[in-house]
Structure formats: C-alpha cells, structure tokens
Design a protein around this motif. Structure first.
Motif, PDB file in Angstrom:
ATOM      1  N   PHE A 140       0.875  -1.118  -0.020  1.00 31.23           N
ATOM      2  CA  PHE A 140      -0.089   0.076  -0.205  1.00 31.23           C
ATOM      3  C   PHE A 140       0.724   1.241   0.091  1.00 31.23           C
ATOM      4  O   PHE A 140       0.591   2.262  -0.615  1.00 31.23           O
ATOM      5  CB  PHE A 140      -1.008  -0.204   1.111  1.00 31.23           C
ATOM      6  N   ILE A 141       1.955   1.333   1.001  1.00 33.99           N
ATOM      7  CA  ILE A 141       2.782   2.630   1.000  1.00 33.99           C
ATOM      8  C   ILE A 141       3.422   2.709  -0.250  1.00 33.99           C
ATOM      9  O   ILE A 141       3.683   3.730  -0.840  1.00 33.99           O
ATOM     10  CB  ILE A 141       3.673   2.416   2.192  1.00 33.99           C
ATOM     11  N   GLY A 142       4.069   1.444  -1.082  1.00 33.55           N
ATOM     12  CA  GLY A 142       4.701   1.563  -2.264  1.00 33.55           C
ATOM     13  C   GLY A 142       3.889   2.202  -3.189  1.00 33.55           C
ATOM     14  O   GLY A 142       4.127   3.175  -3.843  1.00 33.55           O
ATOM     15  N   TYR A 143       2.751   1.637  -3.296  1.00 32.08           N
ATOM     16  CA  TYR A 143       1.599   2.207  -4.169  1.00 32.08           C
ATOM     17  C   TYR A 143       1.457   3.567  -4.070  1.00 32.08           C
ATOM     18  O   TYR A 143       1.541   4.438  -5.061  1.00 32.08           O
ATOM     19  CB  TYR A 143       0.400   1.356  -4.207  1.00 32.08           C
ATOM     20  N   LEU A 144       1.328   3.963  -3.028  1.00 31.32           N
ATOM     21  CA  LEU A 144       0.981   5.341  -2.607  1.00 31.32           C
ATOM     22  C   LEU A 144       2.146   6.271  -3.081  1.00 31.32           C
ATOM     23  O   LEU A 144       1.896   7.341  -3.645  1.00 31.32           O
ATOM     24  CB  LEU A 144       0.553   5.643  -1.058  1.00 31.32           C
ATOM     25  N   THR A 145       3.262   5.980  -2.339  1.00 30.56           N
ATOM     26  CA  THR A 145       4.614   6.829  -2.800  1.00 30.56           C
ATOM     27  C   THR A 145       4.785   6.934  -4.344  1.00 30.56           C
ATOM     28  O   THR A 145       5.233   8.140  -4.764  1.00 30.56           O
ATOM     29  CB  THR A 145       5.874   6.309  -2.204  1.00 30.56           C
ATOM     30  N   ALA A 146       4.688   5.844  -5.019  1.00 29.64           N
ATOM     31  CA  ALA A 146       4.476   5.701  -6.317  1.00 29.64           C
ATOM     32  C   ALA A 146       3.896   6.510  -6.980  1.00 29.64           C
ATOM     33  O   ALA A 146       4.031   7.100  -8.164  1.00 29.64           O
ATOM     34  CB  ALA A 146       4.779   4.395  -7.024  1.00 29.64           C
ATOM     35  N   LYS A 147       2.543   6.698  -6.614  1.00 29.17           N
ATOM     36  CA  LYS A 147       1.577   7.641  -7.183  1.00 29.17           C
ATOM     37  C   LYS A 147       1.894   9.357  -6.756  1.00 29.17           C
ATOM     38  O   LYS A 147       1.853   9.999  -7.685  1.00 29.17           O
ATOM     39  CB  LYS A 147       0.174   7.498  -6.601  1.00 29.17           C
TER      40      LYS A 147
END
Lengths: 212, 482
Positions: B306-313
C-alpha cells in the motif's frame, strides 16, 4: 487523376510546411510559372493570392497523403530493403511516386503500421492504421507481440529517447540480431546469440522485430 | 586493419575521428582514437576532461562533432554500436561455427525457475531454507547463542568489566564503557557477537544465490509487482538484503537507477522490511501462534504494498525501466562465495561498527540526562492507545537503538505473562513498522540527506501507531482471540 511527380513533390513540401509546421501561407516565389503548380491549381488543390498560396481542404488531404507515402517509402527502404540511411531521403523521393492510393496501405500493413519514419518524423495515419486492430498477420511487430520460441530478427529500434536507446544498446539488441522470445510473463525473456536478457514491456515495445 | 570510410566521404565517422585525433594535443594515458570515439559517444567524463585540457582546439572539436551528428539519423552512440556490431559479426562469421544444440537440463531448470507457476514456489522454498532456516535459525539462533551466551557472557564481558572498573574509578565513566548499555558491553558485544554472525550467514546465503545466478531470475519474476510500487525488478537486491540488515540495504539502494526509486526503496526498508535480528525475535514470539503470525505477516505485507503504491503515485518522476542479463545457472564456487562474503562482511563491519558504538554513547547520554524518562513518558499515551500496557513504551524507545532490542524487550514482557495474544500481535506489528534502528536512521540521512531522513521518520512514527491502533480496534471489536 494521377499527379505528375513534380506536383507530388510540391504537395509534400506544402504538407510539411502548412500542415505540420502550421504556417498559414507559402510564398510562391520561384515556383510562380511552374507547370506543376498550374496542374495543382486546376485540380483546385491550391489557391494563389497575391503571390502567396494556401491549400484547399482537398489539397490538404492530398498533401497529407503525399507526406505519408514519402515516409512509408523511407521505412520500406530501411526496414525491408535494408538501404543505407544516408541515401534514404533521396531514394524515398523517387520511390514514393510508385506508391499510389491503396498501395501505400498495403506497404503500411506490411511494415506493421509504423508511426515514424527512420528520421523520427510522424507518418500520417491511413485507413489501414485505423483498422489495424483487426488487421491480420504482420511481418514487423514490437518484440512483446512475438510468438514464443519463434526466430525473428531485430528490425529497428523505435525510439529517440537516449536513455532507452542506451539500455537497448547495452543489451546488444541491435538491428540484424537474431532473437527468440522465451517468455512473456511476468517479464519478457529473450535470447540473442548465446545470451539471455529480461526486460519489461516498456523496453520490449521499442524493439521491433521482423519474423523470418 | 583497413579502414572503411562509410557514408558520404566528408561526413564519415572515420574522417571525423581522424580530424579529432589530429586536434588533440594533450596526453590522456589512452590512445587519442579512443578519446575521439568516446567524445563522439557523448561521454560526460571525457568531455569534461577534454574541455579542461584542450582549451585551444575545443571549439574546433565541438564543431566537428556537431557537424557529423547532423548527418546521422540516430545519436552517434547508436551508429557506433551498429558499426561495432557489424565488425563483431564479421569476425565471428570467419572464426566461429555455431552448432544447433538441444535445450540442456541446465536450461530447462532455468526456464522452470522463471516460469511463475514453478518459479514462485521456488522463491518461497529458497527464502524458507535460505533465510529462515540457515540465516535465522542457525546463524541468528545457534551461533549467536554460543557467541553471546558463552564466549561474551562468560569470558569477555567479565574480563573487560573488571579491567575498566579498575582503570576508571568514576561510576559515570564505568557506565559509559561497561554499564548495562556500555560501549564495550553493549555496542561492541552487539556488533561482534550478534550482528557479525547474522550478517556473515546472511552474506553466505546471498553470495550463494548470487553465484548461482538466481538474483536476475528473482528480479524478473518480481518486476511486474515491483512496478506497481514504483520500483523495478532490480530493487529485489536491496529488498532481499533488507531482510539481512536494513542499514546495509539502504546503502545498497545506491545501485538503483533513479532518485525516485531510491527514495521509495528507502521508505519501504525503514517501514515494512524487518531485519534478520528483529525477524528472528518476532518469529520466536509468534511461534506456535499460526493465526497471529498470519495476521502479522498479512498486515506488514499489505502496508508494504500500500505504501509503495501510494508513494509511487505521489512522487513525481519517470517510471523505472527494467533490463537485466540472465546469466546461465551455475554451481556456486566455494572460493567465490567465501571471497565475496569476506569482502562484504569486512566492508559492512567497517561501516557499521562506529554506528553501534555511537548508539551506546547516545543511550548513555539519554540515561544520564534523564531524556529517556521523558521520551518513555511521551510514548506512554500512544502505547496505551494501541491497547498495550504502559511497560511497553520502553521497548519502543529501545527498538530505536536496536531493532531486535525492542523485540527482545517484548519477549521479556511476554514471559512475564502480562500480554494477551492479541496485544502481542498488535505489538509485533507496531514494532515492525516502527522507526528503524538508529544505525539505519543515520544511514538514511547520509544517503538521502537530513530532510528526507527526518521526513521519513516523522511519517513512520505516526503511521506505525496509526496502523496498530486500527488493527487493535478491528481485532478487539471483532472479538478475535489469539
């Protein structure tokens, strides 16, 4: 109506300047008394007003088609006939006149509906490109569309992005190399010579291969 | 060799090279032709060097490069690569004949390792036996017990303590060196008896899978998933290393291609990748509690994605691209494995030992100035908010000094029987996500700068407690008994 070669050259030039570079008018200048110019005016492709000329709607359509034929001819020379790039423009100029209506779409399909000429300029879309989704077999396609375990040769790299080019050079996936796609999920794995490489879809979409 | 002047004579690459060679006056230690070729390929370092040395001819050289570039469709780097390839092909065609070979067993195994249906179970197998059994149980368990429990506790520590007590009659200074958290008794002991063996075993494991050629295959399997969190398959190397020692993994994020990838990897390493020391204690804590372990692994895994996805966004920048050579599978060579392990352990130890000693000094200062009592009091409220007894605040503070130290504190609390199963799982999640150890924090600030380092820490501080709070709320309201 078949245009003379000279008239096609003029139309192509105008297609680049008036349509692509969005200039309003073009100075008639030295072309003033040219036979080909009269030919174009008679066909109502061109309007001349006070030494400046502009394209009519029909003329624009025709000019776009000329540009398309020229650039397709270049792609054909480079990708299929393997001409050296230095002579491509000049030969392309002669070749394009042989590609009349309908023929250009066949060549376009053969080449896999390329989007740019070898110099990186866009090729205007034809009817065939719009139908490309249901188009049948292609000879040239991006690496990721290649059938597994089938031999192919790299035809060209479709990118002018330096960093992507650098990566593909590092891998050695250069034109003329024989390539076999071994796996297409979750990443693409292919073999060139004795070496295997894995790339993502993004990189695989810049490498175009020709099925032998 | 005969030169081949391809293309229109006045624009041929060969002519351009000759002209540039003629203009180069200084000595470069390598042939002028090589310098000319590198210049044509836009090599930054060589360009800078020439700019510095050839003040006179510079403008002429630049003009030649500009002119020749204009006559080629592609960047010259590409044209030269094509040229080189043509030469190679010619030489090979004369010297080498290639026999058609059948697909060998080696190749079949290689394909199986890359096919997701067989490859993903293999990943789990490798991680279980390599990381969990070999590094975790044997290295962090058996070997550490012997080194710490026997060698240090029985022989070295009493000797050193004795020595320092006799040399330094002041209690404050005695505390600094040989107290409960002393530089020698804690910092040095931890580094040598705990971290050294764990990291050595980890590097043996890592060097073996590296020597086999397994890492590119792992990267290839995971690239698609990693893309979703803004990383490329290449990031498996720091991520796998993170399970050994996250501090070292942060250092290795240098190998990632873009700043954006390096920041995302650093955040994930600080937040959701437990290091081997911490992992060992947490697994021991949750042993025999399968639902608890699954909840812990599930929550930490989800947070990672989730955090990976969010930071990538959120983070701007180019999407990473992935390309790697897949070398043939090979038997690992013992010599290679030992050399690589030795070099890495040496390098790691040199980097990490000072940080450990520094941490001991910080603990000493913290206790001396009563700063610790203040921080423990500050932590009390959030600790109680996530449903833990107030004694647990201490473990979070110590967790910052050594990841597993916090976990070990939790282990003691659990032994006293004051934690329910649910509290234990919540505490494990909170502690895993909580701030990484001070060594990793210092490494993060060194690699990414103070601003990013502090920003990441502030985020993690609130986020870890937030997740634990929600988890506690959810589990207790659902009436889950663990």
């Amino acid at each position: 109506m078949i245009l003379s070669d000279r008239a096609e050259e003029i139309l192509e030039r105008l297609g680049v300047e008036l349509i692509e570079q969005k200039k309003e008018v073009h100075d008639a200048g030295i072309l003033k008394d040219d036979e080909a110019l009269k030919e174009l005016v008679n066909l109502s492709y061109l309007k001349i007003k006070a030494g400046q000329f502009s394209l009519t709607d029909e003329g624009k359509e025709e000019a776009r088609s000329c540009v398309r034929r020229h650039r397709l001819a270049e792609r054909l020379l480079v990708d299929i006939l393997d001409a050296k790039k230095g002579i491509v423009h000049e030969r392309g100029c002669k070749f394009e006149h042989l590609l009349h209506k309908g023929l250009d779409d066949n060549i376009c399909t053969l080449l896999g509906h390329p989007k740019t000429c070898p110099h990186g300029r866009p090729i205007p879309e034809g009817e065939c490109c719009k139908d490309a989704k249901r188009a049948p077999k292609k000879l040239i396609m991006p690496l990721f569309e290649l059938e597994l375990n089938k031999k192919a040769k790299i035809a060209y790299l479709q990118t002018h992005n330096r960093s992507i080019l650098q990566k593909i050079i590092a891998i050695g996936a250069l034109p003329h190399s024989e390539v076999v796609l071994l796996q297409n999920f979750p990443s693409y794995v292919f073999q060139i010579g004795k070496a295997q490489f894995t790339v993502d879809q993004e990189l695989a979409s810049h490498i175009y291969v020709r099925v032998s | 060799m005969q030169k081949d002047y391809k293309g229109p004579v006045e624009y041929s690459l060969e002519i351009a090279i000759e002209k540039i060679v003629g203009l180069l006056k200084e000595d470069y230690g390598i042939s002028k032709r090589a310098i000319a070729l590198l210049l044509l390929q836009d090599e930054e370092e060589i360009k800078a060097l020439v700019r510095e040395k050839e003040t006179e001819a510079l403008s002429k050289i630049e003009a030649i490069i500009e002119e020749i570039s204009a006559h080629y469709i592609h960047p010259l780097t590409y044209e030269l690569a094509l040229e080189r390839q043509a030469q190679v092909r010619q030489i090979i065609s004369k010297a080498v004949t290639v026999k058609q070979e059948k697909v060998s067993i080696r190749e079949k195994i290689s394909r199986l390792s890359m096919n997701p249906i067989t490859g993903l179970p293999l990943v789990l197998f490798v991680l279980y036996w390599g990381l969990y059994k070999f590094v975790g149980e044997f290295g962090a368990g058996t070997v550490v017990d012997f080194l710490e429990g026997t060698i240090f506790a029985q022989y070295i520590n009493p000797f050193i303590t004795n020595l320092f007590v006799r040399l330094l009659p002041w209690e404050i200074l005695q505390d600094l060196f040989v107290g409960e958290y002393g530089v020698m008794t804690l910092g040095f002991r931890y580094a040598v008896a705990l971290i050294l063996p764990i990291v050595t075993f980890f590097f043996i494991f890592f060097s073996i899978i590296e020597d086999i050629g397994y890492l590119p295959r792992l990267a290839m399997l995971l690239d698609r998933t990693f893309k979703k969190i803004g990383l490329s398959g290449r990031a498996v190397i720091p991520m796998v290393l993170g399970f050994g020692c996250a501090t070292m993994a942060v250092m290795v994020t240098r190998t990632l291609a873009t700043k954006r990838e390096r920041i995302i990897a650093t955040i994930l390493l600080a937040l959701a990748v437990p290091c081997s020391a911490q992992l060992g204690v947490i697994l021991a804590l949750l042993e025999g509690n399968l639902p608890g372990m699954l909840i812990w692994a599930g929550v930490v895994g989800l947070v990672f994605l989730f955090i990976g996805y969010l930071t990538a966004k959120i983070l701007p920048g180019e999407r990473p691209s992935f390309y790697m050579e897949v070398p043939p599978l090979r038997w690992p060579k013992i010599g290679n494995v030992l050399t690589k392990t030795y070099v890495r352990v040496k390098w790691y130890f040199k980097e990490i030992l000072p940080l450990f000693l520094l941490a001991s000094v910080f603990i000493w200062l913290g206790k001396l100035t009563h700063l610790f009592d203040l921080v423990i009091n500050l932590l009390r409220k959030p600790v109680e908010a996530i449903g833990l007894p107030h004694q647990a605040s201490k473990i979070f503070l110590f967790g910052f000094f050594r990841r597993d130290y916090g976990a070990a504190g939790l282990y003691d609390l659990n032994k006293q029987g004051i934690l329910t199963g649910l509290q234990l799982v919540v505490a494990c999640v909170a502690l895993t996500l909580f701030l990484p150890c001070i060594a990793q924090f210092l490494m993060t600030t060194r690699e990414r700068g103070w601003k990013v380092g502090l920003g990441i820490s502030a985020f993690i501080l609130f986020f870890s407690f937030g997740v634990a709070y929600i988890l506690n709320l959810l589990l207790s309201n659902l009436g889950v008994v663990l």
